[in-house]
Design an enzyme around this catalytic site. Sequence first.
Site, short mmCIF file in Angstrom:
data_model
loop_
_atom_site.label_atom_id
_atom_site.label_comp_id
_atom_site.label_asym_id
_atom_site.label_seq_id
_atom_site.Cartn_x
_atom_site.Cartn_y
_atom_site.Cartn_z
N HIS A 47 124.89 42.47 7.63
CA HIS A 47 123.78 42.78 8.54
C HIS A 47 123.64 44.29 8.72
O HIS A 47 122.53 44.82 8.68
CB HIS A 47 123.99 42.07 9.87
CG HIS A 47 122.85 42.20 10.82
ND1 HIS A 47 122.93 42.99 11.96
CD2 HIS A 47 121.61 41.66 10.83
CE1 HIS A 47 121.78 42.91 12.61
NE2 HIS A 47 120.96 42.11 11.95
N ASP A 92 117.97 39.83 10.29
CA ASP A 92 118.45 39.11 11.46
C ASP A 92 118.58 37.61 11.18
O ASP A 92 119.56 36.98 11.60
CB ASP A 92 117.52 39.35 12.65
CG ASP A 92 117.60 40.77 13.18
OD1 ASP A 92 118.47 41.55 12.72
OD2 ASP A 92 116.80 41.11 14.08
#
Length: 118
Positions: A47, A92
């Site tokens: 991420h 996300d």
Amino acid sequence: NLYQFKNMIHCTVPSRPWWHFADYGCYCGRGGKGTAVDDLDRCCQVHDNCYGEAEKLGCWPYLTLYKYECSQGKLTCSGGNNKCEAAVCNCDLVAANCFAGAPYIDANYNVNLKERCQ
């Protein structure tokens, strides 16, 4: 943005408060370095790298608002998102789905970053 990311996490992992992911391992939370401690921490490392790629596109991942849907634990990014919105939404979404599939090891919450993350 981070508020939407928090809500995505709640969508895929409703059983655990979002803040349990804000200080986990070497990469879940602000910054990140060293070797990821487990699969969940690797989700956060990916991420972080994804946000880095979005920044290279000229995007502001921590602030970018995007459109998405959560239905019965499944996330979908809207086709109406612009380039930056789509990039950040996808970062996300991938992370929230990764969190849902990775075991949460309590011992890796709030680790000593200086000792474990060199």
